[in-house]
Design a protein around this motif. Sequence first.
Motif, short mmCIF file in Angstrom:
data_model
loop_
_atom_site.label_atom_id
_atom_site.label_comp_id
_atom_site.label_asym_id
_atom_site.label_seq_id
_atom_site.Cartn_x
_atom_site.Cartn_y
_atom_site.Cartn_z
N GLN A 1 135.38 107.61 -6.26
CA GLN A 1 134.42 107.00 -7.04
C GLN A 1 134.02 107.61 -8.14
O GLN A 1 133.97 108.95 -8.21
CB GLN A 1 133.18 107.11 -6.05
CG GLN A 1 131.75 106.24 -6.84
CD GLN A 1 130.83 106.14 -6.07
OE1 GLN A 1 130.96 106.16 -4.59
NE2 GLN A 1 129.74 106.57 -6.39
N VAL A 2 133.97 107.15 -9.43
CA VAL A 2 133.75 107.97 -10.60
C VAL A 2 132.65 107.69 -11.37
O VAL A 2 132.16 106.60 -11.47
CB VAL A 2 134.99 107.52 -11.47
CG1 VAL A 2 134.96 108.76 -12.82
CG2 VAL A 2 136.32 107.64 -10.94
N ASN A 3 132.03 108.89 -11.97
CA ASN A 3 130.75 108.73 -12.69
C ASN A 3 131.10 109.82 -14.00
O ASN A 3 131.75 110.94 -13.84
CB ASN A 3 129.55 109.16 -11.99
CG ASN A 3 129.17 108.37 -10.84
OD1 ASN A 3 129.72 108.21 -9.77
ND2 ASN A 3 128.24 107.30 -11.06
N VAL A 4 130.58 109.13 -15.06
CA VAL A 4 130.90 110.16 -16.28
C VAL A 4 129.63 110.05 -17.42
O VAL A 4 129.08 108.97 -17.28
CB VAL A 4 132.01 109.33 -16.76
CG1 VAL A 4 131.95 108.01 -17.39
CG2 VAL A 4 132.45 110.34 -18.22
N THR A 5 129.58 111.21 -18.02
CA THR A 5 128.51 111.08 -19.19
C THR A 5 128.81 112.42 -19.74
O THR A 5 129.89 113.13 -19.65
CB THR A 5 126.97 111.10 -18.43
OG1 THR A 5 126.17 110.94 -19.60
CG2 THR A 5 126.89 112.38 -17.92
N VAL A 6 128.26 112.44 -21.13
CA VAL A 6 128.29 113.57 -21.81
C VAL A 6 127.18 114.66 -21.63
O VAL A 6 126.10 114.30 -21.50
CB VAL A 6 128.01 113.30 -23.42
CG1 VAL A 6 128.03 114.34 -24.25
CG2 VAL A 6 129.36 112.30 -23.71
N LEU A 7 127.57 115.91 -21.52
CA LEU A 7 126.70 116.92 -21.33
C LEU A 7 126.80 117.99 -22.31
O LEU A 7 127.68 118.09 -23.12
CB LEU A 7 126.97 117.80 -20.07
CG LEU A 7 127.12 117.14 -18.62
CD1 LEU A 7 127.46 118.01 -17.54
CD2 LEU A 7 125.60 116.31 -18.47
N ASN A 8 125.40 118.51 -22.90
CA ASN A 8 125.29 119.31 -24.06
C ASN A 8 125.15 120.75 -23.26
O ASN A 8 124.48 121.05 -22.59
CB ASN A 8 124.12 119.09 -24.66
CG ASN A 8 124.15 119.92 -26.10
OD1 ASN A 8 124.87 121.09 -26.01
ND2 ASN A 8 123.45 119.54 -27.02
N ALA A 9 126.26 121.82 -23.74
CA ALA A 9 126.02 122.92 -22.81
C ALA A 9 124.63 123.75 -23.32
O ALA A 9 124.30 124.61 -22.40
CB ALA A 9 127.26 123.99 -23.41
N ALA A 10 124.18 123.73 -24.34
CA ALA A 10 122.84 124.13 -24.69
C ALA A 10 121.81 123.90 -23.80
O ALA A 10 120.91 124.70 -23.56
CB ALA A 10 122.34 123.77 -26.23
N ASN A 11 121.90 122.76 -23.04
CA ASN A 11 120.83 122.53 -22.09
C ASN A 11 121.06 123.12 -20.71
O ASN A 11 120.15 123.46 -19.83
CB ASN A 11 121.07 120.82 -21.63
CG ASN A 11 120.46 120.12 -22.66
OD1 ASN A 11 119.84 120.35 -23.46
ND2 ASN A 11 121.46 118.73 -22.69
N TYR A 12 122.07 124.16 -20.69
CA TYR A 12 122.48 125.07 -19.66
C TYR A 12 122.62 126.71 -19.79
O TYR A 12 123.28 127.08 -19.44
CB TYR A 12 123.40 124.79 -18.63
CG TYR A 12 123.47 123.17 -18.48
CD1 TYR A 12 122.50 122.52 -17.42
CD2 TYR A 12 124.13 122.18 -19.37
CE1 TYR A 12 122.54 121.14 -17.44
CE2 TYR A 12 124.05 120.71 -19.14
CZ TYR A 12 123.13 120.41 -18.09
OH TYR A 12 123.30 119.07 -17.97
#
Length: 414
Positions: A241-252
């Motif tokens: 089962q697959v889920n995908v999105t864009v993450l911004n490294a600055a948020n972490y």
Amino acid sequence: MAVKEQFLRIEDVALQLGVSQKIIRKHIHSGALKSTKTFGVHYIKPKDVTVFKNSGVLDAKPKKQLPQKNTKSIKTDVVNWADISENWENPSKTKLTSADLFCGAGGMAKGFEMAGFTQVGGLDWFKEAGMTYRENFEHPHILGDITERSVKDKFINTVKSSLNGKPLTVLSGGFPCQGFSMSGSRIVEDERNSLYKDMLQIIDELQPQFIVAENVKGLRSMLKGKVEDKIKEDIANLGYQVNVTVLNAANYYVPQKRERIIFIANRIGKKNLHPKPLLTPDKYITTKQAIEDLVTLKDDAAFNHVRTKHSDAMKKRLAKVPEGKSLYDNYSDSWKKCPWNEASCTIKENHGGVNIHPIESRVITVREMARLQSFPDDFIFKGAKGKQMVQIGNAVPPLLAKAIALAVRETLAI
């Protein structure tokens, strides 16, 4: 005696016809200008340039595009956010395991290690990155070409040996994806995508519980989103089962605005979770906070902090570049000056072009690059300085990987 015909390169044709190289590339890809491609370089026969010039393609005015309804593909991600804030500071050690394809210098591996995972193997072909990997980790590293069956077998057997009969929790990898194209309504793959297909083969043979795949944000727009859909379909066909999105490294807590598309998949019936952002833009870690102390630090090769020596003329040019802008108009993604009081722009190494220091007339050092990518100071890079910069520019920021790994832990805790 036959005279060997001289071939022209793209830059020669562009100069001859008085247009940009981008325009020449566009007409090569459309088929209007014939070329021969050898080792990634296009070569054009003079007679084909003449045919192209006489075809009138360059003189034709572009057709006005009429507005069309419902032609734009809009993706709506199905994202399940995990709150990882409580476990961020000191994650406990776990029995969870991870392995990494296309591991490079080990940014993903370091992040999973920070999140309490036991790394059991890494695979990459980049010699100097392998030197760095082995310097900083105790687990096995396989140096070799993933397309070779013997290399696949060595990696798979090494991982299985380390697991001692237990399942692998996570297999991660940032795969190349240049070789997708369309044939009618069907997506086809060329030889450049063998690496992607080899990754799928290893997934099928190792059967990890989770897959984490990372790539550039631009993958989302490739063939109007069809490439992303195919990747999800290929992974789903393996039983995930697959889920995908864009993450911004600055948020972490990474002092850099770096957006990446992150696929998370599992085959154990769990809900995939992505890490909920830990910081808002007004709280991002700035370039100043990350590297200010290194301005007064003397050069130290053992610490990967050696300044590049520029000519006086180059120093003057670098000093005039505004923050967030590039030294060269033609290379907007390299030689870009980092902002001082904001999170840095994306850290890259592009054919020798690295980011410009915000307050000194020079490019940033390897250690400064590593800081902006969130590598800890005890992570030492090996190889020539230029190779070290390539390793860092290509790496997954460890703190972004840590956030993803903690989200996987949250998934397993549900």
